[in-house]
Design a protein around this motif. Sequence first.
Motif, PDB file in Angstrom:
ATOM      1  N   SER A 117      45.805  44.484  83.836  1.00 12.07           N
ATOM      2  CA  SER A 117      45.266  43.280  83.964  1.00 12.07           C
ATOM      3  C   SER A 117      46.365  42.128  84.241  1.00 12.07           C
ATOM      4  CB  SER A 117      44.419  42.775  82.964  1.00 12.07           C
ATOM      5  OG  SER A 117      45.139  42.614  81.790  1.00 12.07           O
TER       6      SER A 117
ATOM      7  N   GLU B 142      35.765  53.296  80.916  1.00 11.27           N
ATOM      8  CA  GLU B 142      36.720  52.326  80.409  1.00 11.27           C
ATOM      9  C   GLU B 142      38.147  52.683  81.083  1.00 11.27           C
ATOM     10  OE1 GLU B 142      34.697  50.758  76.209  1.00 11.27           O
ATOM     11  OE2 GLU B 142      35.932  52.486  76.426  1.00 11.27           O
TER      12      GLU B 142
ATOM     13  N   HIS C 241      49.652  46.347  80.611  1.00 10.23           N
ATOM     14  CA  HIS C 241      48.190  46.639  80.993  1.00 10.23           C
ATOM     15  C   HIS C 241      48.042  46.016  82.349  1.00 10.23           C
ATOM     16  CE1 HIS C 241      43.515  45.989  80.395  1.00 10.23           C
ATOM     17  NE2 HIS C 241      43.962  46.883  79.275  1.00 10.23           N
TER      18      HIS C 241
ATOM     19  N   THR D 140      40.372  50.668  83.880  1.00 10.42           N
ATOM     20  CA  THR D 140      41.703  50.203  83.561  1.00 10.42           C
ATOM     21  C   THR D 140      42.858  50.269  84.364  1.00 10.42           C
ATOM     22  OG1 THR D 140      40.847  50.137  81.238  1.00 10.42           O
ATOM     23  CG2 THR D 140      43.159  49.666  81.341  1.00 10.42           C
TER      24      THR D 140
ATOM     25  N   GLY E 210      50.648  42.141  76.868  1.00 10.55           N
ATOM     26  CA  GLY E 210      50.868  43.105  75.932  1.00 10.55           C
ATOM     27  C   GLY E 210      51.827  44.272  76.711  1.00 10.55           C
TER      28      GLY E 210
ATOM     29  N   LEU F 139      53.767  35.491  83.140  1.00  9.50           N
ATOM     30  CA  LEU F 139      52.743  35.530  82.304  1.00  9.50           C
ATOM     31  C   LEU F 139      53.016  36.353  80.859  1.00  9.50           C
ATOM     32  CD1 LEU F 139      50.068  37.103  84.945  1.00  9.50           C
ATOM     33  CD2 LEU F 139      50.103  34.366  83.968  1.00  9.50           C
ATOM     34  N   PRO F 140      52.286  35.909  79.699  1.00 10.80           N
ATOM     35  CA  PRO F 140      52.463  36.465  78.383  1.00 10.80           C
ATOM     36  C   PRO F 140      51.609  37.752  78.471  1.00 10.80           C
ATOM     37  CG  PRO F 140      51.217  34.871  78.063  1.00 10.80           C
ATOM     38  CD  PRO F 140      51.745  34.729  79.580  1.00 10.80           C
TER      39      PRO F 140
ATOM     40  N   LEU G 258      56.261  38.530  81.500  1.00  9.24           N
ATOM     41  CA  LEU G 258      56.191  39.535  82.647  1.00  9.24           C
ATOM     42  C   LEU G 258      56.658  38.578  83.917  1.00  9.24           C
ATOM     43  CD1 LEU G 258      55.598  41.766  84.748  1.00  9.24           C
ATOM     44  CD2 LEU G 258      53.124  41.153  84.403  1.00  9.24           C
TER      45      LEU G 258
END
Lengths: 219, 219
Positions: free
Chosen positions: B64, B146, B62, B150, B51, B48-49, B37
């Motif tokens: 984060s 959760e 995600h 997120t 998911g 940044l790598p 990304l």
Amino acid sequence: MTLSPTERSTVRRNAKRSRTDRSDLHAILDSGLVCHLGMTVDGAPRVLPTGYGRSGDTLYLHGSSGARNLREGGEGVAICVAVTHLDGIVYARSLMHHSINYRSAVIHGSARAVSSPEEKWEGLRVISEQLAPGSWEHSRQPDRKELAATAVIALDLSEASVKVRAGGPGDDAADIAANDAWAGVLPLHRSWAAPIPSDDLPAGFAVPEHIARREHPGT
Amino acid sequence: MTLSPTERSTVRRNAKRSRTDRSDLHAILDSGLVCHLGMTVDGAPRVLPTGYGRSGDTLYLHGSSGARNLREGGEGVAICVAVTHLDGIVYARSLMHHSINYRSAVIHGSARAVSSPEEKWEGLRVISEQLAPGSWEHSRQPDRKELAATAVIALDLSEASVKVRAGGPGDDAADIAANDAWAGVLPLHRSWAAPIPSDDLPAGFAVPEHIARREHPGT
């Protein structure tokens, strides 16, 4: 020698995964095959996969990377280079604790267009050796015209973030007690398959040792 | 349905490697494990790598990823996402014709912070299924707390470059005639090793089928 992180290269998220040893940075770079190069083009971020090589504390990139943006930018164009190894998928009892085992290096700095023929030669040599170790000696080296037509970009390795995650999942106690789901790691490996000779290679041309016995790549 | 490249997503270098079929983009994304990304932080590029997962023509990341930069940016922060598969190293008679066989997707667009709980749920599901297929059903799904904690980022897949290189080297005629060096392809494969159960998993907990028989990943 340790890395001295700046504000932007300081790992904040999951800081316990941070590594500050320069040897960790070198190891991650040296076992990679391509990097992802980030730059700003017309005000927007751009990411491109490209080959690279390391000589001491300088990273070299082929000048075709990012085409004319980097070459025309010359000195001082801000770039970012990421090299990532995926070592496995971490399965947890809960979805939220699923993770990835990885080794990641992110380097921040300014692109420098390499001008001296000697440094360009060294840059091309390490880029070549990173992707195809042994080819620099085995194959025909660049002639004067090819060398002139090739741009090489240098990036200082002084500002880098290194993160490593290894090991099993970190589930919540309640999920461990419930014992409802499998938890562990599925390791990921990379390997070379048998070399495929080019159609126009004469029959019986033996595969050279540096290719036939090439070490398996990092993950 | 074909991709309609814009100025910045039009492949210029090695344009013959360009693909404009949307199915090629989907295939590259669907067989990947992580993306890289790219975004702009304090005026400088950052990569940044992370998911990701795909649902139709939307890519989910995600929240984060890129920490607070993306979340605070909210609508309209320019990002770039690259997914790259390395299929092999192309050895040529000359160094300059060495190459890589690869499949590459680069997506340009604006990050959108996902706000509806339904879309956040779908985003987390596809991110999870991309990295760990089967886990969404096997493991404990996110609870309300959760889910609230997120952040999920969406990226439209409308603007993308897809490039594919396959096959042997393209050497110069003089180098082919000289017959001085080996030429061909060394294919690169990825595979899963045997699953490693977590230390705190009770002995005899069988590895579920979706992990034990997980399909080999793309390269």
